[in-house]
Design a protein around this motif. Structure first.
Motif, PDB file in Angstrom:
ATOM      1  N   GLU A  57       0.834  -1.201   0.000  1.00 25.07           N
ATOM      2  CA  GLU A  57       0.000   0.000   0.000  1.00 25.07           C
ATOM      3  C   GLU A  57       0.865   1.245   0.000  1.00 25.07           C
ATOM      4  O   GLU A  57       1.991   1.239   0.504  1.00 25.07           O
ATOM      5  CB  GLU A  57      -0.919   0.047   1.237  1.00 25.07           C
ATOM      6  CG  GLU A  57      -1.813  -1.156   1.442  1.00 25.07           C
ATOM      7  CD  GLU A  57      -1.238  -2.136   2.429  1.00 25.07           C
ATOM      8  OE1 GLU A  57      -2.013  -2.903   3.035  1.00 25.07           O
ATOM      9  OE2 GLU A  57       0.004  -2.152   2.596  1.00 25.07           O
ATOM     10  N   SER A  58       0.294   2.312  -0.518  1.00 26.23           N
ATOM     11  CA  SER A  58       0.929   3.619  -0.470  1.00 26.23           C
ATOM     12  C   SER A  58      -0.156   4.678  -0.511  1.00 26.23           C
ATOM     13  O   SER A  58      -1.314   4.381  -0.826  1.00 26.23           O
ATOM     14  CB  SER A  58       1.911   3.803  -1.625  1.00 26.23           C
ATOM     15  OG  SER A  58       1.235   3.718  -2.866  1.00 26.23           O
ATOM     16  N   GLY A  59       0.226   5.896  -0.189  1.00 25.12           N
ATOM     17  CA  GLY A  59      -0.701   7.011  -0.301  1.00 25.12           C
ATOM     18  C   GLY A  59      -1.275   7.512   1.001  1.00 25.12           C
ATOM     19  O   GLY A  59      -2.021   8.501   1.009  1.00 25.12           O
ATOM     20  N   GLY A  60      -0.971   6.856   2.099  1.00 25.02           N
ATOM     21  CA  GLY A  60      -1.461   7.345   3.381  1.00 25.02           C
ATOM     22  C   GLY A  60      -0.782   8.641   3.774  1.00 25.02           C
ATOM     23  O   GLY A  60       0.176   9.089   3.141  1.00 25.02           O
ATOM     24  N   GLY A  61      -1.296   9.260   4.818  1.00 24.18           N
ATOM     25  CA  GLY A  61      -0.709  10.503   5.290  1.00 24.18           C
ATOM     26  C   GLY A  61      -1.628  11.197   6.260  1.00 24.18           C
ATOM     27  O   GLY A  61      -2.576  10.598   6.779  1.00 24.18           O
TER      28      GLY A  61
ATOM     29  N   GLY B 124     -12.268  17.013   5.933  1.00 21.59           N
ATOM     30  CA  GLY B 124     -12.773  17.541   4.676  1.00 21.59           C
ATOM     31  C   GLY B 124     -11.837  17.315   3.502  1.00 21.59           C
ATOM     32  O   GLY B 124     -12.234  17.505   2.345  1.00 21.59           O
ATOM     33  N   GLY B 125     -10.620  16.895   3.796  1.00 19.62           N
ATOM     34  CA  GLY B 125      -9.641  16.669   2.748  1.00 19.62           C
ATOM     35  C   GLY B 125      -9.791  15.311   2.084  1.00 19.62           C
ATOM     36  O   GLY B 125     -10.713  14.542   2.391  1.00 19.62           O
ATOM     37  N   SER B 126      -8.864  15.032   1.164  1.00 20.48           N
ATOM     38  CA  SER B 126      -8.914  13.794   0.389  1.00 20.48           C
ATOM     39  C   SER B 126      -7.553  13.118   0.375  1.00 20.48           C
ATOM     40  O   SER B 126      -6.512  13.776   0.500  1.00 20.48           O
ATOM     41  CB  SER B 126      -9.327  14.090  -1.060  1.00 20.48           C
ATOM     42  OG  SER B 126     -10.625  14.634  -1.130  1.00 20.48           O
ATOM     43  N   LEU B 127      -7.596  11.809   0.218  1.00 23.92           N
ATOM     44  CA  LEU B 127      -6.400  11.004  -0.003  1.00 23.92           C
ATOM     45  C   LEU B 127      -6.756   9.890  -0.971  1.00 23.92           C
ATOM     46  O   LEU B 127      -7.914   9.456  -1.020  1.00 23.92           O
ATOM     47  CB  LEU B 127      -5.899  10.386   1.311  1.00 23.92           C
ATOM     48  CG  LEU B 127      -5.162  11.258   2.314  1.00 23.92           C
ATOM     49  CD1 LEU B 127      -4.907  10.486   3.601  1.00 23.92           C
ATOM     50  CD2 LEU B 127      -3.852  11.783   1.750  1.00 23.92           C
ATOM     51  N   ARG B 128      -5.766   9.437  -1.707  1.00 24.90           N
ATOM     52  CA  ARG B 128      -5.961   8.266  -2.549  1.00 24.90           C
ATOM     53  C   ARG B 128      -4.922   7.225  -2.180  1.00 24.90           C
ATOM     54  O   ARG B 128      -3.718   7.470  -2.291  1.00 24.90           O
ATOM     55  CB  ARG B 128      -5.863   8.596  -4.040  1.00 24.90           C
ATOM     56  CG  ARG B 128      -6.268   7.409  -4.901  1.00 24.90           C
ATOM     57  CD  ARG B 128      -6.313   7.725  -6.367  1.00 24.90           C
ATOM     58  NE  ARG B 128      -4.987   7.698  -6.979  1.00 24.90           N
ATOM     59  CZ  ARG B 128      -4.774   7.537  -8.283  1.00 24.90           C
ATOM     60  NH1 ARG B 128      -5.810   7.376  -9.092  1.00 24.90           N
ATOM     61  NH2 ARG B 128      -3.551   7.542  -8.756  1.00 24.90           N
ATOM     62  N   LEU B 129      -5.408   6.079  -1.768  1.00 21.54           N
ATOM     63  CA  LEU B 129      -4.534   4.963  -1.446  1.00 21.54           C
ATOM     64  C   LEU B 129      -4.376   4.076  -2.667  1.00 21.54           C
ATOM     65  O   LEU B 129      -5.305   3.907  -3.461  1.00 21.54           O
ATOM     66  CB  LEU B 129      -5.110   4.137  -0.300  1.00 21.54           C
ATOM     67  CG  LEU B 129      -5.435   4.880   0.994  1.00 21.54           C
ATOM     68  CD1 LEU B 129      -5.938   3.895   2.049  1.00 21.54           C
ATOM     69  CD2 LEU B 129      -4.266   5.673   1.499  1.00 21.54           C
ATOM     70  N   SER B 130      -3.183   3.513  -2.812  1.00 26.70           N
ATOM     71  CA  SER B 130      -2.896   2.585  -3.904  1.00 26.70           C
ATOM     72  C   SER B 130      -2.369   1.276  -3.340  1.00 26.70           C
ATOM     73  O   SER B 130      -1.727   1.261  -2.282  1.00 26.70           O
ATOM     74  CB  SER B 130      -1.852   3.176  -4.851  1.00 26.70           C
ATOM     75  OG  SER B 130      -2.284   4.388  -5.427  1.00 26.70           O
ATOM     76  N   CYS B 131      -2.635   0.215  -4.051  1.00 24.11           N
ATOM     77  CA  CYS B 131      -2.153  -1.108  -3.656  1.00 24.11           C
ATOM     78  C   CYS B 131      -1.653  -1.822  -4.903  1.00 24.11           C
ATOM     79  O   CYS B 131      -2.430  -2.054  -5.830  1.00 24.11           O
ATOM     80  CB  CYS B 131      -3.268  -1.908  -2.988  1.00 24.11           C
ATOM     81  SG  CYS B 131      -2.839  -3.631  -2.602  1.00 24.11           S
TER      82      CYS B 131
ATOM     83  N   LEU C 203      -8.140   3.306  -3.509  1.00 24.22           N
ATOM     84  CA  LEU C 203      -9.219   3.752  -2.638  1.00 24.22           C
ATOM     85  C   LEU C 203      -9.161   5.279  -2.596  1.00 24.22           C
ATOM     86  O   LEU C 203      -8.258   5.848  -1.982  1.00 24.22           O
ATOM     87  CB  LEU C 203      -9.115   3.178  -1.230  1.00 24.22           C
ATOM     88  CG  LEU C 203     -10.281   3.533  -0.307  1.00 24.22           C
ATOM     89  CD1 LEU C 203     -11.573   2.850  -0.798  1.00 24.22           C
ATOM     90  CD2 LEU C 203     -10.001   3.140   1.141  1.00 24.22           C
ATOM     91  N   GLN C 204     -10.092   5.907  -3.286  1.00 24.41           N
ATOM     92  CA  GLN C 204     -10.214   7.361  -3.253  1.00 24.41           C
ATOM     93  C   GLN C 204     -11.053   7.736  -2.045  1.00 24.41           C
ATOM     94  O   GLN C 204     -12.200   7.279  -1.933  1.00 24.41           O
ATOM     95  CB  GLN C 204     -10.858   7.877  -4.536  1.00 24.41           C
ATOM     96  CG  GLN C 204     -11.085   9.377  -4.556  1.00 24.41           C
ATOM     97  CD  GLN C 204      -9.796  10.172  -4.575  1.00 24.41           C
ATOM     98  OE1 GLN C 204      -8.842   9.799  -5.264  1.00 24.41           O
ATOM     99  NE2 GLN C 204      -9.746  11.256  -3.814  1.00 24.41           N
ATOM    100  N   MET C 205     -10.511   8.547  -1.180  1.00 20.60           N
ATOM    101  CA  MET C 205     -11.194   8.925   0.059  1.00 20.60           C
ATOM    102  C   MET C 205     -11.412  10.428   0.062  1.00 20.60           C
ATOM    103  O   MET C 205     -10.447  11.203   0.084  1.00 20.60           O
ATOM    104  CB  MET C 205     -10.368   8.497   1.270  1.00 20.60           C
ATOM    105  CG  MET C 205     -10.021   7.012   1.271  1.00 20.60           C
ATOM    106  SD  MET C 205      -9.195   6.487   2.784  1.00 20.60           S
ATOM    107  CE  MET C 205      -7.668   7.407   2.666  1.00 20.60           C
TER     108      MET C 205
END
Length: 127
Positions: free
Chosen positions: A6-10, A15-22, A80-82
Motif C-alpha cells: 500500500e501507499s498514499g497514506g498521510g 474535509g480533505g482527500s487522499l488516494r490509497l494505492s495497492c 481507494l479514493q477517500m
C-alpha cells in the motif's frame, strides 16, 4: 510469493482527500480484493470491496458516498479514493486479496476469505 504493498497514506485535515494505492507482485487480479482499516483497540473493519471480474463494489455504511474503490485498466493496481475525510476515518488501512484456487479463460475459483494482506498505511485526519 504474493506481496501487496500500500501507499498514499498521510495526514490531512477534516474535509480533505487522499488516494490509497495497492500494487501486487505474484498475484493475478482475478479474485475479490478489498480495503480494511484498523484503529487501536478495535477490530479490523472492512471498508470497501471489489470483484475483479464483475467490478461490483461494496462499502461499509460510514464511507458510502465518500470513498470509491477502483482498479486501473490493466488490473495491476487497486485504489481507494477517500473524500470528505473525517477524524473517524483515522486508522491503518490495509489492502487485502482473496486467493485464487483455480481458473480458466472466463472463470475463477477464489478462496472464501482474504488470504493476502499488505503491511498497512497510516491515515490520520485531524479536526
Amino acid at each position: 510469493q504474493v506481496q501487496l504493498v500500500e501507499s498514499g497514506g498521510g495526514s490531512v485535515q477534516a474535509g480533505g482527500s487522499l488516494r490509497l494505492s495497492c500494487t501486487a507482485s505474484g498475484y493475478t487480479f482475478r479474485c475479490p480484493m478489498g480495503w480494511f482499516r484498523q484503529v487501536p483497540g478495535k477490530e479490523r473493519e472492512e471498508v470497501a470491496t471489489i470483484d475483479n471480474d464483475t467490478i461490483m463494489t461494496s462499502y461499509t455504511d460510514s464511507v458510502t458516498g465518500r470513498f470509491t474503490i477502483s482498479l486501473d485498466n490493466a488490473k495491476t493496481t487497486l485504489y481507494l479514493q477517500m473524500d470528505s475525510l473525517s477524524p473517524q476515518d483515522t486508522g491503518v488501512y490495509y489492502c487485502a486479496a482473496r486467493g485464487l484456487s483455480a481458473s480458466g479463460g472466463t472463470w475463477a475459483v477464489c478462496s472464501s476469505s482474504y488470504e493476502y494482506w499488505g503491511q498497512g498505511t497510516q491515515v490520520t485526519v485531524s479536526s
